[in-house]
Enzyme design. Structure first.
Site, short mmCIF file in Angstrom:
data_model
loop_
_atom_site.label_atom_id
_atom_site.label_comp_id
_atom_site.label_asym_id
_atom_site.label_seq_id
_atom_site.Cartn_x
_atom_site.Cartn_y
_atom_site.Cartn_z
N GLU A 248 0.83 -1.21 0.00
CA GLU A 248 0.00 0.00 0.00
C GLU A 248 0.86 1.26 0.00
OE1 GLU A 248 -4.23 -0.64 2.18
OE2 GLU A 248 -2.54 -0.27 3.51
N ILE A 249 0.39 2.31 -0.66
CA ILE A 249 1.01 3.63 -0.51
C ILE A 249 0.06 4.58 0.22
CG2 ILE A 249 2.61 3.44 -2.43
CD1 ILE A 249 0.57 4.98 -4.14
#
EC number: 5.1.3.24
Length: 388
Positions: free
Chosen positions: A242-243
């Site tokens: 995830e970012i």
């Protein structure tokens, strides 16, 4: 993973299951985990594999990889609060668990990210709380032991923002105040990735001195729940993750730790699945070396989130269904290719290098169920098969 009642046999002859060492073990019937485990933590010391926490609560289990017929053995319970997403690694013959998230007390109104650290000593079968605090929140981070006895840690959620958001959410009755609830969620989920202030330093913990340091900044957007494979001494491949909540990245990065610093190099992105389905990236995927290649399998994402983000809709997964992926990719050091499929979509389990493939342990299926099964993804460089 297959839901099998019968015992499973990994027909791999006499070989080495290598997480960090090359212990030899004979082909045996591999026992299921005693309970399904997702969002947990795992580490290995010598021939002993350790898995627990997450959906298993404070349970902790060990398996002798040289004698798996003994089954998973219950070890001393974790002494901290039940913890999801802790960063765990082995160093100096002990296991270290950092951060994670959960309720500090059973009656707490909302979870928090912990800033605590614990050590497990297999010799005494006991846990101790370390007299230290993590410099930042490390839930969702990846930890790995280094040759010099220290532990490097990549990524991690921001404790201040995470704690405040969950406290605010917990204080609103969404049935009585639906508009206030929606506004709060929209405000938090609609931020750009940089606004979440995830850990962008490669932190290093030294058990000998019980102190913290940094190996330098991550030049890319920091991410959480990436897949990670050890490529060699001091070399690690971080894949996807995830970012920001709900938005993954297809990027992969090679990190080389040399002379007290982390050196980053972008490698090829995970490939598109087809001309009509772009690569969303995945979080919580399984990864490890299989011969000369790296396998990355499973993980979870939201189909359409990349397109939403590209259009400036930063609550990128709003209204999208979560997808547990069954895709398996192989990386030869230069390029990725689609290698095959898992038996089912899976994410948030443990994976360990094994002779000829990748050993997949536990995880979460599309129904959110924590799985107990173990199987081998066998890879010869050309074809993928499943041994169970």
């Amino acid at each position: 993973m297959f839901s099998l009642i019968r015992a499973k046999r990994l027909a791999i002859g006499i070989a080495a299951l290598a997480w960090s060492t090359g212990a030899v073990m004979a082909s045996e019937h591999w026992p299921d985990l005693p309970v399904g485990i997702k969002n947990g933590a795992a580490a290995r010391i010598g021939n002993m594999a350790y898995v627990g926490l997450g959906s298993a609560g404070t349970d902790f289990y060990a398996l002798d990889l040289n004698n798996p017929s003994k089954g998973w053995v219950k070890r001393a319970n974790f002494i901290g609060p039940a913890t999801n997403g802790a960063a765990m690694a082995a160093a100096g013959g002990k296991i270290f668990a950092f951060s994670g998230n959960g309720k500090a007390t059973p009656d707490a109104k909302s979870p928090i990210i912990f800033d605590t650290a614990y050590v497990y000593d297999p010799g005494s079968d006991g846990w101790s709380k370390l007299d230290t605090q993590t410099p930042v929140g490390l839930s969702g981070a990846k930890a790995v032991g280094l040759a010099d006895g220290r532990i490097a840690i990549f990524g991690g959620y921001n404790k201040e923002l995470f704690d405040k958001y969950l406290a605010d959410v917990g204080a609103i009755d969404k049935d009585k105040e639906p508009e206030a609830y929606r506004n709060l969620v929209d405000s938090y989920m609609g931020m750009k990735p940089e606004a979440y202030r995830w850990n962008d330093e490669v932190l290093v913990y030294d058990p000998a001195g019980n102190n913290w340091g940094s190996l330098g900044a991550n030049p890319f957007l920091p991410n959480c729940d990436p897949a990670m494979a050890t490529m060699g001494e001091g070399d690690f491949l971080l894949v996807s993750g995830e970012i920001k909540p709900g938005l993954r990245t297809p990027e992969a990065k090679l990190v080389k730790i040399r002379d007290g610093a982390a050196h980053w190099q972008k490698v090829s992105d995970l490939p598109p699945l087809s001309g009509s389905e772009p690569q969303e990236g995945v979080a919580g995927a399984y990864a490890g070396k299989a011969g000369d290649d790296v396998l990355v399998a499973g993980g979870a994402n939201f189909k359409g989130a990349q397109a939403n983000a590209a259009a400036g809709k930063w609550f990128a997964h709003d209204g999208l269904a979560k997808s547990w992926r069954d895709d398996v990719y192989a990386f030869d050091g230069k390029d990725w290719k689609v290698a095959g499929k898992l038996p089912r979509g899976l994410a948030y389990g443990a994976a360990f290098d094994a002779p000829g493939g990748l050993l997949v342990v536990g995880g979460e299926d599309r129904d959110g169920k924590a799985r107990k099964e173990v199987f081998l993804l066998k890879w010869d460089g050309k074809a993928l098969s499943v041994e169970n």
